[in-house]
Design a protein around this motif. Structure first.
Motif, PDB file in Angstrom:
ATOM      1  N   ARG A   1     -43.419   9.375  -7.644  1.00  0.00           N
ATOM      2  CA  ARG A   1     -42.109   9.660  -7.055  1.00  0.00           C
ATOM      3  C   ARG A   1     -42.008  11.137  -6.688  1.00  0.00           C
ATOM      4  NH1 ARG A   1     -37.610   6.845  -8.339  1.00  0.00           N
ATOM      5  NH2 ARG A   1     -38.638   6.072 -10.201  1.00  0.00           N
TER       6      ARG A   1
ATOM      7  N   CYS B   1     -36.911  14.077  -3.484  1.00  0.00           N
ATOM      8  CA  CYS B   1     -36.333  12.962  -2.722  1.00  0.00           C
ATOM      9  C   CYS B   1     -35.944  11.797  -3.622  1.00  0.00           C
ATOM     10  CB  CYS B   1     -37.324  12.466  -1.685  1.00  0.00           C
ATOM     11  SG  CYS B   1     -37.997  13.776  -0.665  1.00  0.00           S
ATOM     12  N   GLN B   2     -36.651  11.594  -4.690  1.00  0.00           N
ATOM     13  CA  GLN B   2     -36.415  10.630  -5.761  1.00  0.00           C
ATOM     14  C   GLN B   2     -36.656   9.175  -5.399  1.00  0.00           C
ATOM     15  OE1 GLN B   2     -32.862  11.299  -7.943  1.00  0.00           O
ATOM     16  NE2 GLN B   2     -33.333  13.407  -8.346  1.00  0.00           N
ATOM     17  N   ASN B   3     -36.491   8.746  -4.192  1.00  0.00           N
ATOM     18  CA  ASN B   3     -36.782   7.352  -3.875  1.00  0.00           C
ATOM     19  C   ASN B   3     -37.909   7.236  -2.864  1.00  0.00           C
ATOM     20  OD1 ASN B   3     -35.177   5.992  -5.633  1.00  0.00           O
ATOM     21  ND2 ASN B   3     -33.436   5.850  -4.257  1.00  0.00           N
ATOM     22  N   GLU B   4     -38.684   8.276  -2.736  1.00  0.00           N
ATOM     23  CA  GLU B   4     -39.846   8.267  -1.852  1.00  0.00           C
ATOM     24  C   GLU B   4     -41.076   8.600  -2.672  1.00  0.00           C
ATOM     25  OE1 GLU B   4     -39.176   9.647   2.667  1.00  0.00           O
ATOM     26  OE2 GLU B   4     -38.933  11.228   1.196  1.00  0.00           O
TER      27      GLU B   4
ATOM     28  N   LEU C   1     -43.019   5.818  -9.757  1.00  0.00           N
ATOM     29  CA  LEU C   1     -42.098   4.969  -9.007  1.00  0.00           C
ATOM     30  C   LEU C   1     -41.845   3.661  -9.738  1.00  0.00           C
ATOM     31  CD1 LEU C   1     -43.122   5.411  -5.269  1.00  0.00           C
ATOM     32  CD2 LEU C   1     -40.910   5.888  -6.280  1.00  0.00           C
TER      33      LEU C   1
END
Length: 164
Positions: A55, A59-62, A106
């Motif tokens: 992760r 960006c945290q979700n990429e 992730l």
């Protein structure tokens, strides 16, 4: 009310696909710069595979493979540096987890430390199913019985005879 919205979305998608130039495919855009790519294709493939599971902390979700953030670039370079030093894929991931915590993954690992994270959806689904079963059973018990008692049948016969 929903049908016009769905129709609008479908028409929009058709227009977008029709307007796209021939030969253009929708694919993920990787943020890996040419100067980051390793000369050894096998090591580069391993680095890409590892990077897809990490992760971006900004960006945290990429994944770091898809992120243009400076920290993601630093992490991509660190992964490649560790692979060139001879670390296995698991050693690279373990090193990053020890440095940044499990949040860098992730997909979190399945262990006792994050059991609640994995168990919560199952517990909520089971609890909801049990609750729905109990509510349906209670509703069924509240309904009047299908068959009439002898006294009820006699009362109905008397009413029919009086009116009849």
């Amino acid at each position: 009310m929903r049908l016009p919205r769905i129709a609008l979305v479908l028409v929009t998608l058709v227009v977008i696909v029709a307007a796209a130039p021939k030969g253009v495919a929708i694919a993920p855009a990787y943020a890996v710069n040419p100067d980051e790519v390793l000369s050894n294709p096998k090591l580069e493939a391993r680095a890409r595979k590892i990077s897809e599971g990490l992760r971006c902390l900004v960006c945290q979700n990429e994944s770091i493979d898809n992120s243009n953030a400076d920290l993601a670039k630093d992490l991509r370079l660190l992964v490649r540096k560790r692979l060139e030093a001879g670390d296995t894929d698991q050693e690279v991931v373990d090193y990053l987890v020890s440095r940044y915590g499990e949040f860098v993954l992730l997909k979190p690992r399945f262990d006792w430390d994050n059991l609640a994270l994995w168990a919560t959806p199952v517990v909520v689904l089971l609890g909801g199913g049990i609750l729905a079963f109990l509510v349906m059973r209670r509703r069924k018990a509240r309904r009047s019985p299908d068959a009439l008692s002898a006294a009820e049948e006699a009362a109905i016969e008397r009413i029919i005879a009086e009116r009849g």
